[in-house]
Design a protein around this motif. Structure first.
Motif: not given
Length: 162
Positions: A26-28, A32-33, A35-41, A44-46
């Protein structure tokens, strides 16, 4: 989109791969979700998503549309054999198929045919008009064979990411 040369070593790390698994589903999904799932900010995900888009790893973001919902009732798989495999003829065919909106997918293949296409059309008369234009009236095409899909069992574009 920029592409890595064949055989070039991937620079994706475990975080990138985890992000890709999520956005393929789901590319939507909010960053922040992710980031929580992969343990990054989220920042950083962006940055990682932007880098993967810039590098061509993420080639695009699309919505998978149910053909029936938009009255595209014919899905055909078409094998196309060109008269020859000279580069100029193959390149012209690639351009023609790429620029035809009804051609949903196009693969240049081995094994006795030149291309395999997935074509979606609203009805059989529209499909016939398209086949005349793309194949029957095209001097580059030696032959083509159509398989009509009876049921759409699975559709997607996800890649298994180890």
């Amino acid at each position: 989109m920029p592409k890595k040369p064949a055989g070039q070593e991937s620079t994706l790390d475990a975080y990138d791969r985890a992000i890709l698994r999520i956005v393929q589903r789901d590319n939507k999904t909010p960053q922040r979700t992710i980031a929580e799932q992969v343990n990054l900010s989220a920042a950083a995900v962006q940055r990682r998503i932007a880098a993967m888009e810039q590098g061509g790893v993420i080639a695009g973001n699309v919505a998978l549309v149910d053909p029936q919902a938009v009255a595209a009732t014919i899905t055909a798989l078409v094998e196309v054999q060109l008269e020859n495999e000279r580069a100029a003829m193959v390149d012209r065919a690639k351009a023609l198929f790429r620029d035809t909106p009804e051609v949903q997918q196009c693969y240049y293949v081995t094994g006795g045919v030149s291309f395999v296409l997935v074509i979606v059309a609203p009805d059989m008369p529209a499909y016939e008009r398209l086949t005349r234009r793309l194949f029957a009236e095209n001097d580059s095409v030696r032959s083509y064979r159509t398989l009509i899909a009876l049921d759409r069992v699975k559709a997607g574009a996800g890649i298994v990411i180890p």
